[in-house]
Design a protein around this motif. Structure first.
Motif, short mmCIF file in Angstrom:
data_model
loop_
_atom_site.label_atom_id
_atom_site.label_comp_id
_atom_site.label_asym_id
_atom_site.label_seq_id
_atom_site.Cartn_x
_atom_site.Cartn_y
_atom_site.Cartn_z
N PRO A 117 0.80 -1.23 0.00
CA PRO A 117 0.00 0.00 0.00
C PRO A 117 0.84 1.28 0.00
O PRO A 117 0.45 2.27 -0.63
CB PRO A 117 -0.83 -0.11 1.28
N ASP A 118 1.98 1.28 0.67
CA ASP A 118 2.79 2.50 0.70
C ASP A 118 3.55 2.74 -0.60
O ASP A 118 4.17 3.79 -0.78
CB ASP A 118 3.74 2.50 1.90
N ALA A 119 3.50 1.81 -1.54
CA ALA A 119 4.17 1.97 -2.83
C ALA A 119 3.18 2.27 -3.96
O ALA A 119 3.59 2.49 -5.10
CB ALA A 119 4.97 0.72 -3.17
N VAL A 120 1.88 2.31 -3.66
CA VAL A 120 0.89 2.60 -4.69
C VAL A 120 0.96 4.09 -5.03
O VAL A 120 0.98 4.95 -4.14
CB VAL A 120 -0.54 2.23 -4.21
N HIS A 121 1.04 4.38 -6.32
CA HIS A 121 1.11 5.76 -6.77
C HIS A 121 0.54 5.86 -8.18
O HIS A 121 0.38 4.85 -8.86
CB HIS A 121 2.55 6.28 -6.75
N LEU A 122 0.24 7.05 -8.61
CA LEU A 122 -0.25 7.31 -9.95
C LEU A 122 0.91 7.92 -10.72
O LEU A 122 1.39 9.00 -10.36
CB LEU A 122 -1.44 8.27 -9.89
N THR A 123 1.38 7.25 -11.75
CA THR A 123 2.51 7.74 -12.54
C THR A 123 2.03 8.78 -13.54
O THR A 123 1.18 8.51 -14.37
CB THR A 123 3.19 6.57 -13.28
N MET A 124 2.58 9.98 -13.43
CA MET A 124 2.25 11.05 -14.37
C MET A 124 3.17 11.01 -15.59
O MET A 124 2.78 11.38 -16.68
CB MET A 124 2.36 12.41 -13.67
N ALA A 125 4.42 10.59 -15.39
CA ALA A 125 5.39 10.48 -16.48
C ALA A 125 6.44 9.46 -16.05
O ALA A 125 7.01 9.59 -14.96
CB ALA A 125 6.05 11.82 -16.75
#
Length: 158
Positions: free
Chosen positions: A12-20
């Motif tokens: 869970p602490d590595a979930v992110h939304l990649t913008m680029a």
């Protein structure tokens, strides 16, 4: 999914939304990239965002299970465009594929294939992003680890 040994769930602490996604970068590129991200401090927050169902990336040969992110107001897409304009000014070549905002939640392990059953319905959940962060990925020896290098806080709602 929790019982499927062929899937590796993202912490869970590595979930992110990649913008680029920029891939490997030389050390002398870190400072200009950090300045670009820091220069976006106070930009309007991409809200309201919400989850929009589970989906496989590369559906013909699925290897990444994601949760789609709805951007009904277009603010996230505008931030993506603004970020890429700055990246292009630094000499980066924009990806040709369409921006599909998503959160990666699991990856198919090497040597396994994705389950072929229908993905379960995913509950619609609100998302409240707080910042745009330049992350360095450390790969190898297990799941990727992320190191924040620069951060632009989103403006508070008015």
């Amino acid at each position: 999914m929790g019982t499927d040994r062929g899937m590796r769930v993202v912490s869970p602490d590595a979930v992110h939304l990649t913008m680029a996604f920029l891939g490997h970068r030389a050390m002398d590129e870190i400072e200009p990239l950090s300045e670009l991200v820091s220069g976006l401090d106070g930009v309007a927050a991409p809200v309201p965002l919400r989850t929009a169902g589970a989906l496989w990336l590369s559906p013909r040969k699925p290897h990444v299970l994601t949760v789609a992110v709805a951007d009904e107001t277009g603010v996230l897409r505008a931030l993506h465009e603004r970020l890429w304009e700055g990246l292009e000014d630094l000499g980066h070549v924009r990806e040709r594929r369409t921006f599909r905002p998503h959160l990666t939640v699991a990856r198919v392990r090497h040597g396994w294939t994705a389950p072929n059953h229908r993905l379960p319905d995913f509950p619609d959940r609100p998302l409240q992003p707080s910042a745009l962060v330049l992350l360095r990925s450390w790969l190898g020896g297990g799941p990727a680890r992320y190191e924040p290098l620069a951060r632009a806080e989103f403006a508070a709602e008015s």
